[in-house]
Write a protein that holds these residues in place. Structure first.
Motif, PDB file in Angstrom:
ATOM      1  N   UNK A 130       0.841  -1.194   0.000  1.00 37.67           N
ATOM      2  CA  UNK A 130       0.000   0.000   0.000  1.00 37.67           C
ATOM      3  C   UNK A 130       0.883   1.252   0.000  1.00 37.67           C
ATOM      4  N   UNK A 131       1.918   1.240   0.838  1.00 36.18           N
ATOM      5  CA  UNK A 131       2.855   2.372   0.869  1.00 36.18           C
ATOM      6  C   UNK A 131       3.570   2.523  -0.470  1.00 36.18           C
ATOM      7  N   UNK A 132       3.972   1.389  -1.058  1.00 38.35           N
ATOM      8  CA  UNK A 132       4.649   1.420  -2.350  1.00 38.35           C
ATOM      9  C   UNK A 132       3.760   2.080  -3.413  1.00 38.35           C
ATOM     10  N   UNK A 133       2.508   1.656  -3.483  1.00 36.85           N
ATOM     11  CA  UNK A 133       1.587   2.218  -4.474  1.00 36.85           C
ATOM     12  C   UNK A 133       1.312   3.693  -4.208  1.00 36.85           C
ATOM     13  N   UNK A 134       1.235   4.067  -2.934  1.00 38.79           N
ATOM     14  CA  UNK A 134       1.002   5.457  -2.561  1.00 38.79           C
ATOM     15  C   UNK A 134       2.153   6.342  -3.012  1.00 38.79           C
ATOM     16  N   UNK A 135       3.373   5.894  -2.741  1.00 42.70           N
ATOM     17  CA  UNK A 135       4.556   6.663  -3.159  1.00 42.70           C
ATOM     18  C   UNK A 135       4.645   6.723  -4.677  1.00 42.70           C
ATOM     19  N   UNK A 136       4.379   5.601  -5.341  1.00 43.42           N
ATOM     20  CA  UNK A 136       4.453   5.568  -6.800  1.00 43.42           C
ATOM     21  C   UNK A 136       3.441   6.541  -7.403  1.00 43.42           C
ATOM     22  N   UNK A 137       2.236   6.577  -6.859  1.00 45.16           N
ATOM     23  CA  UNK A 137       1.206   7.484  -7.377  1.00 45.16           C
ATOM     24  C   UNK A 137       1.616   8.944  -7.225  1.00 45.16           C
ATOM     25  N   UNK A 138       2.116   9.302  -6.055  1.00 46.35           N
ATOM     26  CA  UNK A 138       2.536  10.683  -5.830  1.00 46.35           C
ATOM     27  C   UNK A 138       3.704  11.051  -6.737  1.00 46.35           C
ATOM     28  N   UNK A 139       4.646  10.146  -6.858  1.00 46.50           N
ATOM     29  CA  UNK A 139       5.822  10.355  -7.714  1.00 46.50           C
ATOM     30  C   UNK A 139       5.408  10.589  -9.163  1.00 46.50           C
ATOM     31  N   UNK A 140       4.554   9.733  -9.692  1.00 44.46           N
ATOM     32  CA  UNK A 140       4.115   9.865 -11.085  1.00 44.46           C
ATOM     33  C   UNK A 140       3.282  11.121 -11.298  1.00 44.46           C
ATOM     34  N   UNK A 141       2.448  11.443 -10.349  1.00 47.51           N
ATOM     35  CA  UNK A 141       1.586  12.630 -10.458  1.00 47.51           C
ATOM     36  C   UNK A 141       2.437  13.882 -10.648  1.00 47.51           C
ATOM     37  N   UNK A 142       3.511  13.974  -9.879  1.00 40.29           N
ATOM     38  CA  UNK A 142       4.351  15.168  -9.940  1.00 40.29           C
ATOM     39  C   UNK A 142       5.408  15.095 -11.032  1.00 40.29           C
ATOM     40  N   UNK A 143       5.779  13.884 -11.426  1.00 41.71           N
ATOM     41  CA  UNK A 143       6.861  13.712 -12.402  1.00 41.71           C
ATOM     42  C   UNK A 143       6.360  13.708 -13.839  1.00 41.71           C
ATOM     43  N   UNK A 144       5.128  13.269 -14.058  1.00 47.28           N
ATOM     44  CA  UNK A 144       4.583  13.222 -15.415  1.00 47.28           C
ATOM     45  C   UNK A 144       4.986  11.960 -16.153  1.00 47.28           C
ATOM     46  N   UNK A 145       4.667  11.925 -17.442  1.00 47.49           N
ATOM     47  CA  UNK A 145       4.930  10.723 -18.245  1.00 47.49           C
ATOM     48  C   UNK A 145       6.414  10.633 -18.604  1.00 47.49           C
ATOM     49  N   UNK A 146       6.903   9.404 -18.717  1.00 50.49           N
ATOM     50  CA  UNK A 146       8.304   9.135 -19.030  1.00 50.49           C
ATOM     51  C   UNK A 146       8.379   8.010 -20.058  1.00 50.49           C
ATOM     52  N   UNK A 147       9.516   7.878 -20.755  1.00 42.89           N
ATOM     53  CA  UNK A 147       9.644   6.797 -21.741  1.00 42.89           C
ATOM     54  C   UNK A 147       9.467   5.407 -21.138  1.00 42.89           C
TER      55      UNK A 147
END
Length: 297
Positions: free
Chosen positions: A126-143
């Protein structure tokens, strides 16, 4: 919590038609069972599905449905809850600030507390998915994205605390619903009982995932995929140690606490309003009683 700049993302990926993206956003807003996602959030799905409208619709619906029915990983995302606080003490989950030469983002997960009695697989994921979601939200799309699991300190006691049905759920989400282009899934500092860990995973892995699964017997081989220079000092790299990076991201989680709880609500479906037949957890994951506990003795 601030989403990545849309104009900058479209500029980096000119192959994405903004007109097509708008059609996708309009489709989302026309679905009675879906919330109104931001364009920045919808963009992740369109990019992950290589600009395929139909595939984007399917993956988005699957994503939101999983998040609604998989309460193990995607509900009660308040980082102040005791179970998440314990997970934050137990593991270090570190999104790296630099990319590989191909522009791939890298995230590393490892134990911070090696006491198996403090390890709860569901809370850690759950923590992993939470961090991943926040990271992607702020980082945007990547290759592409690379997931790294460091097994240093892992014992059979940790493996015994991994539920096979929860593993099935996570791998289903990763393969069928995650809004990323997964480039590599790497295990480093492998343990003698690696076969037990793979035995938990492989029954639920498609060939597309097995083809990018790497088990490294030494770090030099791993560095061919992820340059040592962009890694934390724990691995001889130039970035801060994992423990320091972990604390930085935990502060970000706390600062974004209210936003992430709102994010949770926005990324769910209302089954009562779904056109056609409503879905439930069994439709996605099957019946839990079908699985035996893995024998690790």
């Amino acid at each position: 919590m601030k989403p990545a700049d849309l104009n900058e993302q479209y500029a980096r990926f000119p192959e994405i038609s903004r007109d097509e993206m708008q059609k996708f956003v309009n489709w989302i807003r026309a679905q009675p069972h879906m919330q109104n996602l931001l364009e920045e959030e919808a963009l992740h799905f369109f990019h992950a599905c290589k600009n395929s409208m139909e595939m984007s619709k399917q993956v988005l619906d699957t994503n939101l449905t999983v998040r609604t029915h998989c309460d193990d990983f995607f509900t009660n995302l308040d980082c102040e809850r005791p179970e998440l606080q314990r997970a934050m003490r137990t593991v270090s989950i570190c999104p790296l600030p630099q990319t590989t030469s191909d522009g791939y983002r890298v995230i590393i997960g490892k134990l911070a507390d090696t006491n198996a009695s403090n390890f709860n697989f569901v809370d850690v994921m759950k923590l992993y998915c939470l961090i991943f979601d926040l990271w992607m939200y702020e980082d945007g799309i990547r290759p592409g994205h690379i997931i790294v699991i460091d097994l240093k300190g892992v014992t059979l006691g940790h493996v015994a605390r991994i539920g096979i049905f929860q593993m099935k759920k996570f791998l289903f989400y990763l393969q069928e619903a995650a809004a990323i282009r997964l480039i590599g899934f790497h295990f480093i500092n492998i343990v003698p009982f690696m076969d037990k860990i793979l035995g938990l995973m492989t029954p639920f892995m498609k060939k597309e995932l097995t083809s990018i699964l790497y088990v490294h017997s030494n770090l030099e081989d791993f560095f061919k995929h992820v340059p040592q220079s962009i890694l934390p000092k724990d691995y001889g790299g130039q970035e801060p140690e994992c423990i320091e990076m972990r604390e930085t991201f935990h502060r970000k989680l706390k600062d974004s606490r209210a936003d992430m709880m709102e994010f949770e609500k926005r990324h769910q479906v209302n089954e009562k309003l779904r056109p056609g037949k409503a879905k439930n957890a069994s439709d996605l994951f099957g019946i839990q009683g079908n699985f035996k506990k893995l024998d690790i003795d």
